[in-house]
Motif scaffolding. Structure first.
Motif, short mmCIF file in Angstrom:
data_model
loop_
_atom_site.label_atom_id
_atom_site.label_comp_id
_atom_site.label_asym_id
_atom_site.label_seq_id
_atom_site.Cartn_x
_atom_site.Cartn_y
_atom_site.Cartn_z
N PRO A 66 -32.82 -1.81 12.71
CA PRO A 66 -32.73 -1.55 11.26
C PRO A 66 -31.81 -0.40 10.88
O PRO A 66 -31.19 -0.43 9.81
N ILE A 67 -31.67 0.60 11.75
CA ILE A 67 -30.76 1.72 11.44
C ILE A 67 -29.31 1.25 11.54
O ILE A 67 -28.47 1.59 10.70
N ARG A 68 -29.01 0.44 12.56
CA ARG A 68 -27.66 -0.12 12.70
C ARG A 68 -27.35 -1.05 11.51
O ARG A 68 -26.24 -1.00 10.95
N LEU A 69 -28.31 -1.87 11.12
CA LEU A 69 -28.10 -2.78 9.98
C LEU A 69 -27.95 -1.99 8.67
O LEU A 69 -27.10 -2.32 7.83
N GLY A 70 -28.76 -0.94 8.51
CA GLY A 70 -28.66 -0.11 7.31
C GLY A 70 -27.32 0.59 7.21
O GLY A 70 -26.76 0.76 6.12
N LEU A 71 -26.79 0.98 8.36
CA LEU A 71 -25.45 1.58 8.41
C LEU A 71 -24.40 0.58 7.93
O LEU A 71 -23.53 0.91 7.11
N ALA A 72 -24.48 -0.64 8.44
CA ALA A 72 -23.52 -1.68 8.04
C ALA A 72 -23.61 -1.96 6.54
O ALA A 72 -22.59 -2.13 5.86
N LEU A 73 -24.84 -1.99 6.02
CA LEU A 73 -25.05 -2.22 4.60
C LEU A 73 -24.38 -1.13 3.76
O LEU A 73 -23.59 -1.42 2.85
N PHE A 97 -22.14 1.19 4.69
CA PHE A 97 -20.70 1.29 4.96
C PHE A 97 -19.95 0.23 4.16
O PHE A 97 -18.90 0.51 3.56
N SER A 98 -20.48 -0.98 4.10
CA SER A 98 -19.83 -2.06 3.35
C SER A 98 -19.84 -1.77 1.85
O SER A 98 -18.86 -2.05 1.14
N VAL A 99 -20.94 -1.19 1.35
CA VAL A 99 -21.01 -0.80 -0.06
C VAL A 99 -19.95 0.26 -0.37
O VAL A 99 -19.30 0.23 -1.42
N PHE A 100 -19.75 1.19 0.55
CA PHE A 100 -18.71 2.22 0.39
C PHE A 100 -17.33 1.58 0.27
O PHE A 100 -16.55 1.93 -0.62
N ALA A 122 -35.31 -7.58 8.53
CA ALA A 122 -35.20 -8.78 7.70
C ALA A 122 -34.80 -8.43 6.27
O ALA A 122 -33.99 -9.13 5.64
N LEU A 123 -35.36 -7.33 5.74
CA LEU A 123 -35.03 -6.89 4.38
C LEU A 123 -33.56 -6.51 4.27
O LEU A 123 -32.87 -6.91 3.31
N ILE A 124 -33.06 -5.75 5.25
CA ILE A 124 -31.66 -5.32 5.20
C ILE A 124 -30.72 -6.51 5.37
O ILE A 124 -29.68 -6.59 4.71
N MET A 125 -31.10 -7.44 6.23
CA MET A 125 -30.28 -8.65 6.40
C MET A 125 -30.20 -9.44 5.09
O MET A 125 -29.15 -9.98 4.73
N GLN A 126 -31.31 -9.48 4.35
CA GLN A 126 -31.31 -10.16 3.05
C GLN A 126 -30.38 -9.45 2.07
O GLN A 126 -29.63 -10.09 1.31
N LEU A 127 -30.39 -8.12 2.09
CA LEU A 127 -29.51 -7.34 1.21
C LEU A 127 -28.04 -7.56 1.58
O LEU A 127 -27.18 -7.66 0.69
N LEU A 128 -27.75 -7.63 2.87
CA LEU A 128 -26.39 -7.92 3.31
C LEU A 128 -25.93 -9.28 2.80
O LEU A 128 -24.81 -9.43 2.29
N ARG A 129 -26.81 -10.27 2.91
CA ARG A 129 -26.47 -11.62 2.46
C ARG A 129 -26.30 -11.67 0.94
O ARG A 129 -25.37 -12.32 0.43
N LEU A 156 -12.56 -5.77 3.28
CA LEU A 156 -13.17 -5.00 4.37
C LEU A 156 -14.69 -4.96 4.24
O LEU A 156 -15.41 -5.05 5.23
N ALA A 157 -15.16 -4.84 2.99
CA ALA A 157 -16.60 -4.80 2.74
C ALA A 157 -17.26 -6.10 3.20
O ALA A 157 -18.27 -6.08 3.91
N CYS A 158 -16.67 -7.23 2.83
CA CYS A 158 -17.24 -8.53 3.19
C CYS A 158 -17.16 -8.77 4.70
O CYS A 158 -18.10 -9.31 5.30
N SER A 159 -16.05 -8.38 5.30
CA SER A 159 -15.87 -8.57 6.73
C SER A 159 -16.92 -7.79 7.52
O SER A 159 -17.54 -8.33 8.46
N LEU A 160 -17.15 -6.54 7.12
CA LEU A 160 -18.12 -5.69 7.82
C LEU A 160 -19.54 -6.23 7.64
O LEU A 160 -20.31 -6.33 8.61
N ALA A 161 -19.89 -6.59 6.41
CA ALA A 161 -21.23 -7.10 6.12
C ALA A 161 -21.49 -8.43 6.84
O ALA A 161 -22.57 -8.64 7.41
N LYS A 162 -20.50 -9.31 6.84
CA LYS A 162 -20.65 -10.63 7.49
C LYS A 162 -20.81 -10.48 9.00
O LYS A 162 -21.66 -11.15 9.62
N LYS A 163 -20.02 -9.59 9.58
CA LYS A 163 -20.09 -9.37 11.04
C LYS A 163 -21.49 -8.88 11.43
O LYS A 163 -22.09 -9.38 12.38
N ALA A 164 -22.00 -7.90 10.66
CA ALA A 164 -23.33 -7.34 10.97
C ALA A 164 -24.41 -8.40 10.81
O ALA A 164 -25.33 -8.51 11.64
N PHE A 165 -24.30 -9.20 9.75
CA PHE A 165 -25.29 -10.25 9.48
C PHE A 165 -25.27 -11.32 10.57
O PHE A 165 -26.31 -11.70 11.11
#
Length: 250
Positions: free
Chosen positions: A173-180, A182-185, A223-230, A195-204
């Motif tokens: 969850p910490i790695r996923l939260g980072l991706a979330l 970072f992509s928002v940034f 699961a919650l962070i994955m939903q936010l990424l999607r 770049l945002a979409c590429s990073l989020a898609k790769k993590a998901f």
């Protein structure tokens, strides 16, 4: 009520009490005292989470206030109400000063105590991500060279966290939260939707392929962070499509 057995235990109990009472400034003061002991005794997972919650609530309220004031200012500016715009700008400056102080305080704790105290990859990623997040919050409202400087510091911290996070499972969850974050940034501050979409898609996608390795203890958070990424991917892709259609052919 029995007295706590130690100063650290006392600060920890008081922080939990302040959280229940929703007195986040008090919670920050208690957790700050614990953070300053980090080089002697590293923060536990519970302690670092409480520290994060405390500062997140302080900053979150002011970020919300700033966005509301900015929206009202734009509305009044459209109407040509210069006196009201001037008043709003003065008020917004007060909120920005508070954001500066709070972000500066937690960044000082991270740089002076917390990052160097991390003995595990997970703790290191947690603190580097936190450092990047608070530089991002500063970049959100600053302008000109100050914004560029904060954006550079944000990018550097996120990249440093990303390098360490490669050692963690893709479903962590910490790695996923980072991706979330970072992509928002990339999307909101750097205005780089690709770049945002590429990073989020790769993590998901990586997390989806490793779902069978996800333990019960972190399933809900991951699961919650994955939903936010999607959700972000869906929204951003839609907005990019609309922008392309509006722009039309070259």
């Amino acid at each position: 009520m029995a007295q706590p057995h130690s100063s650290r235990e006392g600060h920890l109990y008081s922080a939990k009490l302040a959280e229940q009472a929703e007195r986040y400034q008090d919670m920050v003061e208690e957790m700050k005292a614990i953070a300053k002991q980090a080089l002697d005794q590293e923060l536990s997972v519970e302690e670092r989470n409480l520290l994060s919650v405390a500062y997140k609530n302080l900053v979150g309220a002011r970020r919300a206030s700033w966005r509301i004031l900015q929206s009202v200012e734009q509305n009044e500016s459209t109407k040509g109400n210069e006196k009201r715009v001037s008043l709003i700008q003065e008020y917004r400056a007060v909120v920005e000063k508070e954001l500066d102080e709070i972000c500066g305080e937690i960044l000082q704790l991270l740089n002076n105590y917390l990052i160097n105290s991390a003995s595990s990859t997970e703790a290191s990623v947690f603190y580097l991500k936190m450092k990047a997040d608070y530089h991002r919050y500063l970049a959100e409202f600053k302008t000109g060279p100050a914004r560029e400087a904060e954006a550079d510091k944000t990018l550097s911290a996120y990249k440093g966290a990303q390098e360490r996070a490669a050692e963690l499972p893709s479903t962590n969850p910490i790695r996923l939260g980072l991706a979330l974050n970072f992509s928002v940034f990339y999307y909101e501050v750097m205005n780089k939707p690709d770049l945002a979409c590429s990073l989020a898609k790769k993590a998901f996608d990586e997390a989806i392929s490793d779902l069978d390795t996800l333990g019960e203890e972190s399933y809900k958070d991951s699961a919650l962070i994955m939903q936010l990424l999607r959700d972000n991917l869906t929204l951003w892709t839609s907005e990019m499509t609309e922008t392309a259609q509006t722009a039309g052919p070259n």
